[in-house]
Motif scaffolding. Structure first.
Motif, PDB file in Angstrom:
ATOM      1  N   ALA A  52      47.228  33.113  44.147  1.00 41.09           N
ATOM      2  CA  ALA A  52      46.553  34.062  43.865  1.00 41.09           C
ATOM      3  C   ALA A  52      45.883  33.302  41.810  1.00 41.09           C
ATOM      4  CB  ALA A  52      48.104  35.262  43.598  1.00 41.09           C
TER       5      ALA A  52
ATOM      6  N   LEU B  30      42.968  31.366  42.449  1.00 41.99           N
ATOM      7  CA  LEU B  30      41.653  32.450  42.891  1.00 41.99           C
ATOM      8  C   LEU B  30      41.563  33.403  41.672  1.00 41.99           C
ATOM      9  CD1 LEU B  30      42.278  33.537  46.285  1.00 41.99           C
ATOM     10  CD2 LEU B  30      41.012  31.789  45.502  1.00 41.99           C
ATOM     11  N   GLY B  31      42.249  33.549  39.965  1.00 43.24           N
ATOM     12  CA  GLY B  31      42.265  34.280  39.237  1.00 43.24           C
ATOM     13  C   GLY B  31      42.321  35.435  39.333  1.00 43.24           C
ATOM     14  N   VAL B  32      43.260  35.411  40.329  1.00 41.03           N
ATOM     15  CA  VAL B  32      44.059  37.629  40.367  1.00 41.03           C
ATOM     16  C   VAL B  32      44.933  37.492  39.776  1.00 41.03           C
ATOM     17  CG1 VAL B  32      45.094  39.003  42.520  1.00 41.03           C
ATOM     18  CG2 VAL B  32      43.261  37.248  43.123  1.00 41.03           C
ATOM     19  N   ALA B  33      45.775  36.252  39.745  1.00 38.61           N
ATOM     20  CA  ALA B  33      46.954  36.464  38.740  1.00 38.61           C
ATOM     21  C   ALA B  33      46.679  35.776  37.710  1.00 38.61           C
ATOM     22  CB  ALA B  33      48.376  36.273  39.180  1.00 38.61           C
ATOM     23  N   ARG B  34      47.036  36.312  36.516  1.00 35.63           N
ATOM     24  CA  ARG B  34      46.616  34.900  35.455  1.00 35.63           C
ATOM     25  C   ARG B  34      48.760  34.156  35.193  1.00 35.63           C
ATOM     26  NH1 ARG B  34      43.104  34.495  31.503  1.00 35.63           N
ATOM     27  NH2 ARG B  34      43.504  33.716  29.088  1.00 35.63           N
TER      28      ARG B  34
ATOM     29  N   VAL C 226      42.003  28.942  34.935  1.00 31.26           N
ATOM     30  CA  VAL C 226      42.465  29.950  34.556  1.00 31.26           C
ATOM     31  C   VAL C 226      41.634  30.400  33.320  1.00 31.26           C
ATOM     32  CG1 VAL C 226      44.187  30.861  33.095  1.00 31.26           C
ATOM     33  CG2 VAL C 226      44.922  28.925  34.781  1.00 31.26           C
TER      34      VAL C 226
ATOM     35  N   PRO D  63      37.888  32.349  35.226  1.00 22.95           N
ATOM     36  CA  PRO D  63      38.181  32.692  36.935  1.00 22.95           C
ATOM     37  C   PRO D  63      37.003  31.939  38.022  1.00 22.95           C
ATOM     38  CG  PRO D  63      38.374  34.061  36.025  1.00 22.95           C
ATOM     39  CD  PRO D  63      38.007  33.018  34.955  1.00 22.95           C
TER      40      PRO D  63
ATOM     41  N   ARG E 220      36.154  30.824  42.212  1.00 23.70           N
ATOM     42  CA  ARG E 220      35.779  31.681  43.427  1.00 23.70           C
ATOM     43  C   ARG E 220      35.032  31.339  43.843  1.00 23.70           C
ATOM     44  NH1 ARG E 220      37.466  36.502  39.792  1.00 23.70           N
ATOM     45  NH2 ARG E 220      35.011  35.932  38.551  1.00 23.70           N
ATOM     46  N   GLN E 221      34.194  30.400  43.099  1.00 26.46           N
ATOM     47  CA  GLN E 221      32.677  29.827  43.666  1.00 26.46           C
ATOM     48  C   GLN E 221      33.546  28.645  44.643  1.00 26.46           C
ATOM     49  OE1 GLN E 221      29.520  31.070  42.932  1.00 26.46           O
ATOM     50  NE2 GLN E 221      28.726  29.986  44.211  1.00 26.46           N
TER      51      GLN E 221
ATOM     52  N   TYR F 180      38.706  31.907  50.896  1.00 26.43           N
ATOM     53  CA  TYR F 180      40.031  31.689  51.066  1.00 26.43           C
ATOM     54  C   TYR F 180      39.925  33.129  52.714  1.00 26.43           C
ATOM     55  CZ  TYR F 180      44.161  34.879  49.936  1.00 26.43           C
ATOM     56  OH  TYR F 180      45.051  35.747  49.616  1.00 26.43           O
TER      57      TYR F 180
ATOM     58  N   THR G 129      47.626  38.102  54.078  1.00 23.18           N
ATOM     59  CA  THR G 129      46.908  39.847  54.186  1.00 23.18           C
ATOM     60  C   THR G 129      45.495  40.375  55.601  1.00 23.18           C
ATOM     61  OG1 THR G 129      46.142  39.994  52.543  1.00 23.18           O
ATOM     62  CG2 THR G 129      48.197  40.938  52.967  1.00 23.18           C
TER      63      THR G 129
END
Lengths: 314, 245
Positions: free
Chosen positions: A47, A50-54, A68, A71, A75-76, A80, A84
């Protein structure tokens, strides 16, 4: 290094640490495994990438860019496969994989050709024009194809083999290897240690948010300086044979004995086991070096046992 | 820009393929909703005069658009958060609000047939002589975007279990206490003052104007207020979309 985690930590309110001071490097063209028990902080690491969590502190650097802070660059560069489910309800496998590839900016004809190829290679031909089942191995494989059809420079796979049947697992591992051979860095998160041993070039074992070991499977096994493992297969009704002194810590269950043998005693142990087999006292035997699972159990098992005993006391 | 457009187009396609099996059902529900607002509410008033009928008929599209943004979009986001779809789609290299734009487009298109049919039926039933002009498209789009941006923010910020009752509460408040289906003057002065700031009354007037019905507030003021809400909503949506946990 293509991708580097530099002293990455994440602390949630209430002083809950998801990971602490994680430093790892992943090269282009290698499969890098991240192993650890449930709740070890593996998915948090993804996460963060992928920039979902910092991260609370630390840097994640890809090709010299701190993702960081950027992000969008991550993503580029990353494709992934999540642990889930993926949103494929009502889509055929071909539609799901093609859409994922196109959204990752792949060219239409290239994406369609590669999607068809991947589905065939994973023996998913019968689902190519049919709706993807909403659970199970086929869904998991379709999710893998969605990550692999237009692979990023880093391909992140979170537990890719869960629910997948043994034959297709083999095919899947071949495709994971192919991704790395074609130049992607594959970051593979799993707790399937036995399979990871055959597929990864290097790995890190994470426990309670910290990296507790890192290196090639061979290096980690050598560091363990573990004895050989001797397994004896007996008839179900047979009793264990008497053990010579070099067979240590024998543990017998019905029809099976597992014991340890020092490397120096390997020859004697093999000769002893062959003799037993010829006499008919045992059905089969296995004398094997320490596996990655042994390394994993040694590194992680201690803390799990401590946690379990602490819970028992509490 | 070309990439952003391609991403948007593909996400709309993804949404369509995912929901095509229930698309007819969705359109029928939207039709029932619009007809319900026109006919169901007219049952409350036995002898409907022309003005009241006009309010009901032209209020129906406004309510549909508000409910789209404040209940359908948040439900979609909450469900997506629960099944991991929201986080998964956020890892694709697409502009942050593309997913929201795709959702709004899909649901807007899904409700157009129902809304249009409900207006037609109301026009014939009450003899209203509505005339949909060029302004229908930008007005409907502006209202859908404004309400969806607010609904999206709520759903992203709140936990799914909380988002649902909150959005339902907001929707109920709009349904009962907003001058959409009746004139602003019927509300108590305090609520009237609140509606000078909220966009709902202005939205309802813009829809009435776009359908050729009499409107009651200044059009330029209405456009300005709704556009401000839309801009603020989209800016807030962007903020929450780029937020990291």
């Amino acid at each position: 290094m293509l991708l580097e985690f530099e002293h990455v930590s994440k602390c949630y309110p209430g002083d809950v640490w998801a990971n602490r001071d994680v430093s790892l490097g992943v090269e282009a063209g290698e499969v890098f495994g991240v192993l650890g028990p449930n709740g070890a902080g593996k998915t948090t690491l993804i996460a963060q990438l992928l920039g979902v969590a910092r991260p609370t502190s630390g840097r994640i650097v890809m090709d010299g860019v701190d993702v960081v802070r950027r992000p969008d660059v991550a993503r580029q560069a990353c494709s992934y496969q999540p642990q889930t489910q993926v949103p494929v309800a009502g889509l055929t496998s071909m539609q799901a994989v093609t859409l994922a590839g196109r959204v990752r900016h792949g060219r239409g004809p290239d994406v369609r050709r590669r999607a068809h190829q991947l589905l065939q290679l994973l023996d998913l031909g019968e689902w190519e024009r049919n709706a993807v089942p909403l659970s199970g191995g086929v869904l998991r494989l379709a999710a893998f194809c969605m990550a692999a059809v237009e692979p990023g420079r880093v391909v992140v796979l979170d537990e890719p083999t869960n629910d997948v049947d043994p034959l297709r697992r083999k095919l899947l591992w071949q495709q994971v290897r192919t991704l790395a051979d074609r130049g992607s860095a594959v970051l593979l998160v799993t707790h399937n240690v036995l399979e990871a041993e055959r597929c990864v070039d290097r790995l890190a074992i994470i426990d309670q948010g910290r990296v507790v070991a890192t290196g090639t499977p061979a290096k980690l096994k050598a560091e363990l300086r573990a004895p050989l493992r001797l397994e004896l297969g007996l008839d179900l009704e047979a009793s264990s044979p008497p053990f010579p002194a070099f067979v240590r810590r024998p543990a017998a269950t019905r029809g099976r004995v597992v014991a340890e043998v020092a490397v120096a005693d390997a020859g004697a142990a093999a000769a002893w086991a062959v003799g037993l087999q010829e006499e008919g006292a045992i059905v089969e035997f296995l004398l094997a070096p320490a596996s990655l699972e042994d390394v994993y159990v040694r590194r992680v098992g201690v803390s799990l046992e401590e946690d379990a005993s602490a819970a028992g006391v509490g | 820009m070309r990439r952003a457009w391609d991403s948007y187009r593909l996400l709309v396609q993804w949404q369509f393929l995912r929901l095509r099996n229930v698309l007819v059902l969705i359109a029928l529900i939207q039709l029932a909703l619009a007809l319900g607002i026109v006919y169901g509410l007219s049952l409350l008033v036995p002898h409907l005069d022309h003005t009241s009928a006009l309010f009901l008929a032209t209020g129906a599209p406004t309510l549909s658009l508000l409910l789209l943004g404040l209940t359908v979009v948040p439900q979609e986001v909450s469900q997506a958060k629960l099944d991991g779809r929201f986080e998964y789609l956020s890892t694709f290299p697409v502009p942050r609000l593309t997913s929201l734009a795709a959702d709004v487009s899909f649901w807007l298109v899904a409700q157009i047939p129902g809304t249009a049919l409900a207006l037609l039926v109301a026009d014939l039933r009450f003899g209203l002589h509505l005339r949909a002009g060029w302004a229908v498209l930008p007005v409907f789009l502006l209202i859908a975007l404004s309400s969806s941006a607010v609904g999206y923010c709520l759903a992203v910020l709140l936990r799914p279990q909380t988002a649902q009752p909150v959005t339902q509460f907001v929707a109920l408040g709009i349904l009962l206490f907003s001058p959409v289906n009746y004139p602003l003057e019927r509300l108590p002065p305090v609520v009237r003052d609140v509606h000078r700031v909220l966009p709902v009354a202005y939205m309802a007037d813009l829809v009435r104007w776009s359908l050729g019905a009499p409107h009651h507030l200044s059009l330029s003021a209405a456009f300005m207020v709704v556009a401000c809400w839309c801009g603020a909503g989209l800016a807030a949506s962007y903020r929450v979309a780029v937020r990291q946990r």
